[in-house]
Design an enzyme around this catalytic site. Sequence first.
Site, PDB file in Angstrom:
ATOM      1  CG  HIS A 299      14.862  10.738   8.226  1.00 18.77           C
ATOM      2  ND1 HIS A 299      16.211  10.643   8.322  1.00 18.77           N
ATOM      3  CD2 HIS A 299      14.519   9.425   7.573  1.00 18.77           C
ATOM      4  CE1 HIS A 299      16.701   9.525   7.775  1.00 18.77           C
ATOM      5  NE2 HIS A 299      15.699   8.888   7.197  1.00 18.77           N
TER       6      HIS A 299
ATOM      7  N   GLY B 228       0.702  -1.010   0.047  1.00 19.42           N
ATOM      8  CA  GLY B 228      -0.070  -0.003   0.069  1.00 19.42           C
ATOM      9  C   GLY B 228       0.725   1.308  -0.128  1.00 19.42           C
ATOM     10  CG  ASP B 229       0.776   5.979  -1.155  1.00 19.44           C
ATOM     11  OD1 ASP B 229       1.448   6.382  -0.222  1.00 19.44           O
ATOM     12  OD2 ASP B 229       0.360   6.683  -1.901  1.00 19.44           O
TER      13      ASP B 229
END
Length: 334
Positions: A243, A223-224
């Site tokens: 980060h 997934g995203d």
Amino acid sequence: MTDPASPIWDTLRSSWRASAMRTMAELRVADHLADGPLTVTELATRCEAHAPSLGRLMRAMASVGLVETVGEDRYALTGTGALLRSDLPSSLRTSVLFNTDPTLAIALAGLTSTVRTGRSHWVETKGVLYDYMAGDPELLALFNEYMTVRAVPMAAGVAEQYDFAEVRTLVDVGGGRGHLTAAILRANPEMRATLFELAQVLPAAQAAFESWGLADRCEFVAGDFFASVPAGADAYLLGSVVHNWDDNDALRVLGTVRVAVPQHGRVLLVEMVLPDDDEPHFGKDLDIRMLSIFGQGRERSRSEYTVLLEKAGLELTRVIPIPFNASVVEARPV
């Protein structure tokens, strides 16, 4: 009294030393010295190098403790220098080669442009680093080995120093091959995990978990993380993820996690947390590299993480130091 010019010269010298150390790694000097001391002439033959030039390199490397002089023009490997051997699990050779790669040096050379414009000179001229490395298999291999070298001590630190007693289900968001999750699962045999990653990353992760004997305790979901992440777990782990993004995109990632985490859950960021004062920190130097290569990626201080998490509906509750100058940043839903 301290010479006010010393910090400037020390910084300049560090770049010269880094170049010398890269040459030592490229010539596999540590490998050739692994079985015992050699003269410069003997070492030059094995390295296929020019003996007088190699002698000057060895003199410089002895001055920083990577080798030591044990006779006339004769050198032995030190414990620190042994970390450049290619055959040791703890080897830092690929870390040296990746971080001193001439191609990536272009990014630092363009730092002035980046600071002036706020746009990474590297990205403007070369594109996104990960896309660039896809076309350079050798550099990509160095990067993957470098990330593994970083991940292993950090993973052990997370597993050993954070208390997972109340965590039965864990989602590793953007966890790569899953070194962090694997270490946590080994230390917590009752826990189950979900590794959430891009589809193209998961086959390598699944193969790694099978080789580690942990595949039956981990689900692999593609997934995203800008869109959504699996919901309802006790803890959400983001190791060196936040980060990589500016505040707006970092908030998008944390926002999807906040939607997924239940009220009793927690969010764990594994990141370098910079001091808010002028104290030196490895992450402050790394942040310059992040700025030059990624432009928008950044290291953050505790106060910056506090504000970022608050905007995402989370409260920073603890910061636990772990190896490699990193920390576990624990946050809870507000």
